[in-house]
Motif scaffolding. Structure first.
Motif, PDB file in Angstrom:
ATOM      1  N   ILE A 149     -26.982 -37.518  22.507  1.00 47.32           N
ATOM      2  CA  ILE A 149     -27.238 -38.623  22.089  1.00 47.32           C
ATOM      3  C   ILE A 149     -25.632 -40.171  21.376  1.00 47.32           C
ATOM      4  CG2 ILE A 149     -27.897 -40.048  19.091  1.00 47.32           C
ATOM      5  CD1 ILE A 149     -29.702 -39.197  21.965  1.00 47.32           C
ATOM      6  N   LEU A 150     -24.911 -38.509  20.693  1.00 48.85           N
ATOM      7  CA  LEU A 150     -23.385 -38.946  20.165  1.00 48.85           C
ATOM      8  C   LEU A 150     -22.594 -39.549  21.417  1.00 48.85           C
ATOM      9  CD1 LEU A 150     -23.567 -37.854  16.383  1.00 48.85           C
ATOM     10  CD2 LEU A 150     -23.650 -39.757  16.699  1.00 48.85           C
ATOM     11  N   HIS A 151     -22.855 -38.402  22.538  1.00 45.07           N
ATOM     12  CA  HIS A 151     -21.068 -38.084  23.271  1.00 45.07           C
ATOM     13  C   HIS A 151     -20.121 -37.545  22.818  1.00 45.07           C
ATOM     14  CE1 HIS A 151     -24.231 -39.910  25.914  1.00 45.07           C
ATOM     15  NE2 HIS A 151     -24.874 -41.296  25.576  1.00 45.07           N
ATOM     16  N   VAL A 152     -20.146 -37.155  21.663  1.00 44.69           N
ATOM     17  CA  VAL A 152     -19.224 -36.535  20.764  1.00 44.69           C
ATOM     18  C   VAL A 152     -19.840 -34.984  20.651  1.00 44.69           C
ATOM     19  CG1 VAL A 152     -17.802 -36.392  18.989  1.00 44.69           C
ATOM     20  CG2 VAL A 152     -18.526 -38.648  19.571  1.00 44.69           C
ATOM     21  N   ASN A 191     -18.877 -46.757  15.213  1.00 45.43           N
ATOM     22  CA  ASN A 191     -18.416 -47.713  15.697  1.00 45.43           C
ATOM     23  C   ASN A 191     -17.159 -47.729  15.541  1.00 45.43           C
ATOM     24  OD1 ASN A 191     -20.583 -49.789  16.402  1.00 45.43           O
ATOM     25  ND2 ASN A 191     -20.065 -50.470  13.738  1.00 45.43           N
ATOM     26  N   ALA A 192     -16.904 -46.480  15.623  1.00 40.58           N
ATOM     27  CA  ALA A 192     -15.206 -45.990  15.015  1.00 40.58           C
ATOM     28  C   ALA A 192     -14.526 -45.150  16.711  1.00 40.58           C
ATOM     29  CB  ALA A 192     -14.348 -45.108  14.086  1.00 40.58           C
ATOM     30  N   PRO A 193     -13.670 -44.724  17.048  1.00 41.04           N
ATOM     31  CA  PRO A 193     -12.928 -44.330  18.521  1.00 41.04           C
ATOM     32  C   PRO A 193     -14.388 -42.533  18.294  1.00 41.04           C
ATOM     33  CG  PRO A 193     -11.122 -44.946  17.343  1.00 41.04           C
ATOM     34  CD  PRO A 193     -12.503 -45.681  16.090  1.00 41.04           C
ATOM     35  N   GLU A 194     -14.422 -42.090  19.267  1.00 41.81           N
ATOM     36  CA  GLU A 194     -14.917 -40.321  19.093  1.00 41.81           C
ATOM     37  C   GLU A 194     -13.801 -39.905  18.805  1.00 41.81           C
ATOM     38  OE1 GLU A 194     -16.191 -40.175  23.248  1.00 41.81           O
ATOM     39  OE2 GLU A 194     -17.750 -41.520  23.527  1.00 41.81           O
ATOM     40  N   LEU A 195     -12.775 -39.711  18.973  1.00 38.55           N
ATOM     41  CA  LEU A 195     -11.743 -39.050  18.217  1.00 38.55           C
ATOM     42  C   LEU A 195     -12.252 -38.762  16.705  1.00 38.55           C
ATOM     43  CD1 LEU A 195      -9.658 -36.666  18.394  1.00 38.55           C
ATOM     44  CD2 LEU A 195      -7.270 -39.180  17.843  1.00 38.55           C
ATOM     45  N   HIS A 196     -12.174 -39.728  15.852  1.00 40.26           N
ATOM     46  CA  HIS A 196     -12.696 -40.076  14.264  1.00 40.26           C
ATOM     47  C   HIS A 196     -14.028 -39.027  14.486  1.00 40.26           C
ATOM     48  CE1 HIS A 196     -10.420 -44.347  13.296  1.00 40.26           C
ATOM     49  NE2 HIS A 196     -10.198 -43.031  14.046  1.00 40.26           N
ATOM     50  N   ASP A 197     -15.179 -38.727  15.078  1.00 42.50           N
ATOM     51  CA  ASP A 197     -16.247 -37.794  14.791  1.00 42.50           C
ATOM     52  C   ASP A 197     -15.781 -37.055  14.935  1.00 42.50           C
ATOM     53  OD1 ASP A 197     -18.679 -40.231  14.553  1.00 42.50           O
ATOM     54  OD2 ASP A 197     -18.013 -40.995  16.223  1.00 42.50           O
ATOM     55  N   MET A 198     -14.762 -36.630  15.844  1.00 47.14           N
ATOM     56  CA  MET A 198     -14.505 -34.448  16.230  1.00 47.14           C
ATOM     57  C   MET A 198     -14.118 -34.528  14.699  1.00 47.14           C
ATOM     58  SD  MET A 198     -13.968 -35.360  20.729  1.00 47.14           S
ATOM     59  CE  MET A 198     -12.711 -33.473  20.443  1.00 47.14           C
ATOM     60  N   ILE A 199     -13.051 -35.357  14.293  1.00 53.38           N
ATOM     61  CA  ILE A 199     -12.090 -34.696  13.355  1.00 53.38           C
ATOM     62  C   ILE A 199     -13.398 -35.047  12.075  1.00 53.38           C
ATOM     63  CG2 ILE A 199     -10.083 -35.440  11.955  1.00 53.38           C
ATOM     64  CD1 ILE A 199      -9.165 -36.715  13.578  1.00 53.38           C
ATOM     65  N   ALA A 200     -13.967 -35.447  12.414  1.00 50.77           N
ATOM     66  CA  ALA A 200     -15.639 -35.648  10.921  1.00 50.77           C
ATOM     67  C   ALA A 200     -16.429 -34.663  11.116  1.00 50.77           C
ATOM     68  CB  ALA A 200     -16.100 -36.948  10.611  1.00 50.77           C
ATOM     69  N   ALA A 201     -16.629 -33.822  12.317  1.00 49.58           N
ATOM     70  CA  ALA A 201     -17.141 -32.425  12.610  1.00 49.58           C
ATOM     71  C   ALA A 201     -16.608 -31.703  11.970  1.00 49.58           C
ATOM     72  CB  ALA A 201     -17.397 -32.428  14.110  1.00 49.58           C
ATOM     73  N   ILE A 202     -15.080 -31.181  12.416  1.00 53.68           N
ATOM     74  CA  ILE A 202     -14.298 -30.366  12.110  1.00 53.68           C
ATOM     75  C   ILE A 202     -14.418 -30.029  10.853  1.00 53.68           C
ATOM     76  CG2 ILE A 202     -11.690 -29.133  11.620  1.00 53.68           C
ATOM     77  CD1 ILE A 202     -11.271 -30.487  14.868  1.00 53.68           C
ATOM     78  N   GLY A 203     -13.808 -31.366   9.576  1.00 52.56           N
ATOM     79  CA  GLY A 203     -13.946 -31.169   8.066  1.00 52.56           C
ATOM     80  C   GLY A 203     -15.228 -30.611   7.981  1.00 52.56           C
ATOM     81  N   ILE A 204     -15.963 -31.592   8.056  1.00 52.90           N
ATOM     82  CA  ILE A 204     -17.907 -30.618   8.113  1.00 52.90           C
ATOM     83  C   ILE A 204     -17.909 -29.267   8.212  1.00 52.90           C
ATOM     84  CG2 ILE A 204     -20.017 -30.596   8.107  1.00 52.90           C
ATOM     85  CD1 ILE A 204     -20.217 -33.721   9.238  1.00 52.90           C
ATOM     86  N   LEU A 205     -17.647 -28.463   9.225  1.00 54.63           N
ATOM     87  CA  LEU A 205     -17.513 -26.956   9.518  1.00 54.63           C
ATOM     88  C   LEU A 205     -16.767 -26.057   8.425  1.00 54.63           C
ATOM     89  CD1 LEU A 205     -17.213 -24.677  11.217  1.00 54.63           C
ATOM     90  CD2 LEU A 205     -15.487 -25.059  12.357  1.00 54.63           C
ATOM     91  N   LEU A 206     -15.174 -26.876   7.633  1.00 53.58           N
ATOM     92  CA  LEU A 206     -14.487 -26.382   6.964  1.00 53.58           C
ATOM     93  C   LEU A 206     -15.210 -26.583   5.625  1.00 53.58           C
ATOM     94  CD1 LEU A 206     -11.311 -27.651   7.835  1.00 53.58           C
ATOM     95  CD2 LEU A 206     -11.985 -25.815   8.479  1.00 53.58           C
ATOM     96  N   PHE A 207     -15.842 -27.662   5.585  1.00 52.03           N
ATOM     97  CA  PHE A 207     -16.998 -27.753   3.615  1.00 52.03           C
ATOM     98  C   PHE A 207     -18.000 -27.269   3.959  1.00 52.03           C
ATOM     99  CE2 PHE A 207     -20.053 -29.788   1.810  1.00 52.03           C
ATOM    100  CZ  PHE A 207     -19.979 -30.341   0.486  1.00 52.03           C
TER     101      PHE A 207
END
Length: 289
Positions: free
Chosen positions: A31-34, A89-105
């Motif tokens: 769905i997200l392709h991320v 609507n942000a670049p895919e890199l932002h989703d990847m960084i956000a996912a790492i943030g969720i992981l750490l949280f």
């Protein structure tokens, strides 16, 4: 021969867990392709939720598993609404960084609530059973039966129901799906819920023969990424076959060579197979069931 089949059984156990985690990761990727790096934290959260329901609240194993699936499904949906959706609507890199943030949280939250120690989840299925001359813990047989049953249910859901068809359509062509009236927001929430529930069920199935601790999702998510790359990014059959291949390879490799190199085998297999098939074992057209 008896030892061979014993390792085959162990490989199916680990491979079934890997496949469930990889299926959830594949659904979100479709769905997200991320790549959702937070998926390992969903797995860890499911294990701790099941542990809390069983040990702290004294609930039945199956009730604890269902409760863990609901809790992690809600966490996954919140992650989509609060983090991924605003970045649509942000670049895919932002989703990847956000996912790492969720992981750490989530890892920090688990450590704050349960500490950094290792925990053992009890199981009511600690019996040893004998099948065709082979002895195996009942919990391992439960993992195999549960994992493969869930795979069949998910396949039937995606291919035989209208809701499942909307997920497939959304993964294959988001713009076309939107044009025919499919609600992208609803589909994304459903996909994240299913993904989180699969991770939680896999964790609760496997936790009684493993340990529960905040960093337990690291190795699992690494293997899951290896599996979806090996099977073909976005391929549901590839996630299942890839998980079984890695599980069996680790089991036989650890037995015939050394358990010290068990975790390296997945990466060696990835390099070897991609050398011959760079696209992976399966070549998906979008996300297929």
């Amino acid at each position: 021969m008896e030892l061979f089949f014993q390792q085959f059984l162990n490989g199916l156990t680990v491979g079934g867990v890997y496949s469930l985690v990889a299926l959830g990761l594949t659904l979100v990727y479709g769905i997200l392709h991320v790549p959702n790096f937070a998926h390992g934290a969903f797995y860890m959260s499911g294990a701790f939720a099941g542990y809390y329901f069983m040990v702290k609240l004294g609930l039945n194993y199956w009730v604890a598993m269902a409760g863990a699936a609901v809790v992690v499904a809600l966490i996954a949906m919140l992650a989509d609404r609060l983090v991924f959706h605003p970045l649509r609507n942000a670049p895919e890199l932002h989703d990847m960084i956000a996912a790492i943030g969720i992981l750490l949280f989530l890892e920090a939250g688990a450590q704050a609530m349960f500490g950094a120690d290792f925990h053992r989840m009890p199981t009511p299925y600690g019996q040893i059973v004998e099948i065709f001359g082979l002895t195996a813990p009942l919990q391992r047989l439960l993992i195999i039966a549960g994992a493969f049953s869930l795979m069949i249910v998910l396949h039937l859901f995606l291919t035989r129901t209208v809701t499942g068809s909307t997920i497939i359509a959304m993964a294959q062509n988001p713009q076309g799906a939107a044009l025919v009236g499919i609600d992208a927001t609803r589909v994304k929430l459903l996909v994240f819920a299913i993904s989180g529930a699969l991770a939680a069920i896999a964790a609760v199935l496997y936790a009684p023969i493993n340990l529960v601790y905040p960093a337990m999702g690291h190795l699992v998510i690494t293997k899951a990424f290896v599996i979806i790359i090996l099977g073909g990014m976005g391929s549901f059959p590839g996630a299942i076959v890839g998980g079984l291949i890695i599980g069996l390879a680790e089991s036989f490799g650890g037995f015939y060579f050394s358990t010290d190199y068990k975790d390296i085998i997945a990466f060696i297999l990835l390099v070897v197979i991609l050398s011959f098939r760079p696209q992976g074992l399966f070549t998906p057209k979008g996300a297929r069931a």
